[in-house]
Design an enzyme around this catalytic site. Sequence first.
Site, PDB file in Angstrom:
ATOM      1  N   ASP A  60       0.853  -1.190   0.000  1.00 47.13           N
ATOM      2  CA  ASP A  60       0.000   0.000   0.000  1.00 47.13           C
ATOM      3  C   ASP A  60       0.886   1.238   0.000  1.00 47.13           C
ATOM      4  O   ASP A  60       2.069   1.163   0.313  1.00 47.13           O
ATOM      5  CB  ASP A  60      -0.969  -0.011   1.184  1.00 47.13           C
ATOM      6  CG  ASP A  60      -0.254   0.061   2.520  1.00 47.13           C
ATOM      7  OD1 ASP A  60       0.666  -0.753   2.733  1.00 47.13           O
ATOM      8  OD2 ASP A  60      -0.606   0.920   3.363  1.00 47.13           O
ATOM      9  N   TYR A  62       2.796   4.859   0.763  1.00 48.82           N
ATOM     10  CA  TYR A  62       3.314   5.528   1.952  1.00 48.82           C
ATOM     11  C   TYR A  62       2.233   6.462   2.506  1.00 48.82           C
ATOM     12  O   TYR A  62       1.684   7.286   1.764  1.00 48.82           O
ATOM     13  CB  TYR A  62       4.539   6.379   1.608  1.00 48.82           C
ATOM     14  CG  TYR A  62       5.734   5.627   1.087  1.00 48.82           C
ATOM     15  CD1 TYR A  62       6.356   4.632   1.849  1.00 48.82           C
ATOM     16  CD2 TYR A  62       6.273   5.921  -0.163  1.00 48.82           C
ATOM     17  CE1 TYR A  62       7.476   3.960   1.385  1.00 48.82           C
ATOM     18  CE2 TYR A  62       7.400   5.265  -0.634  1.00 48.82           C
ATOM     19  CZ  TYR A  62       7.992   4.278   0.135  1.00 48.82           C
ATOM     20  OH  TYR A  62       9.101   3.621  -0.333  1.00 48.82           O
ATOM     21  N   PHE A  73       6.816   2.207  -3.824  1.00 51.84           N
ATOM     22  CA  PHE A  73       8.122   2.397  -3.188  1.00 51.84           C
ATOM     23  C   PHE A  73       8.806   3.713  -3.552  1.00 51.84           C
ATOM     24  O   PHE A  73       9.765   4.114  -2.912  1.00 51.84           O
ATOM     25  CB  PHE A  73       9.073   1.227  -3.485  1.00 51.84           C
ATOM     26  CG  PHE A  73       8.567  -0.094  -2.991  1.00 51.84           C
ATOM     27  CD1 PHE A  73       8.570  -0.386  -1.635  1.00 51.84           C
ATOM     28  CD2 PHE A  73       8.058  -1.031  -3.884  1.00 51.84           C
ATOM     29  CE1 PHE A  73       8.077  -1.608  -1.172  1.00 51.84           C
ATOM     30  CE2 PHE A  73       7.564  -2.250  -3.427  1.00 51.84           C
ATOM     31  CZ  PHE A  73       7.577  -2.545  -2.064  1.00 51.84           C
ATOM     32  N   HIS A 179       9.195  -8.343   2.677  1.00 56.49           N
ATOM     33  CA  HIS A 179       9.086  -6.913   2.375  1.00 56.49           C
ATOM     34  C   HIS A 179      10.359  -6.190   2.817  1.00 56.49           C
ATOM     35  O   HIS A 179      10.998  -6.590   3.799  1.00 56.49           O
ATOM     36  CB  HIS A 179       7.865  -6.346   3.105  1.00 56.49           C
ATOM     37  CG  HIS A 179       7.420  -5.020   2.626  1.00 56.49           C
ATOM     38  ND1 HIS A 179       7.978  -3.843   3.078  1.00 56.49           N
ATOM     39  CD2 HIS A 179       6.459  -4.659   1.739  1.00 56.49           C
ATOM     40  CE1 HIS A 179       7.375  -2.819   2.484  1.00 56.49           C
ATOM     41  NE2 HIS A 179       6.454  -3.284   1.672  1.00 56.49           N
TER      42      HIS A 179
END
Length: 212
Positions: A60, A62, A73, A179
Amino acid sequence: MSLFDQLHPEWQNALADYSPLISKIESRINKDDVAPAYENIFAAYQLPASKVKVAIFGQDPYPTPGYAHGLAFSVDANVEPLPASLRNIFKELESDCAVSQPENGDLHRWANQGVFLLNQILTTKPTQSLAHHDYGWQEFSAATAKVIGESGAIGIFWGSKAQELSQYFDAQLSICSPHPSPLSAYRGFFGSTPFSKVNALLRMQGRQEICW
């Protein structure tokens, strides 16, 4: 312009059946209080479907105001300090390919080479993670993954949620790891060498490598 109309025409064609879903999601979004900004929600989809060589899937956006800008990212070039996950991605890149840390965290330089950067959930409320987890984005991102997977592209799946999308990709073209967040990076993200693996697969396909 409606949200669906912000998709590149190739994506509008490939995902035409999902226009009603996007309209429903759009009706739930406060355009003045969303991350990424409304006009950047489909930034990843400016890369035509036919140009996707590699897809990197996250979870999801930031939630920190001003960070998310539509590519998973990635952050705008002026964002400092970099998000912890992105710092860890760059650490692994340096370890994997001896690429020194880039000047900024804007990953459009990857997207311009055919890297599709998509979160499984495309929006959230600023300051709040997973605020839009029940909006229906997962159905849309799964449909997107299916289109990309069927094209023979390579998939990188970071985190257990993103790995749900690996089912749409050839197992030989799927690169999965924990992750890159500080909570899980030391559980197998570091040392996973995704960048060199991608380029090795691209060479096998006779395609140009990504300049990470």
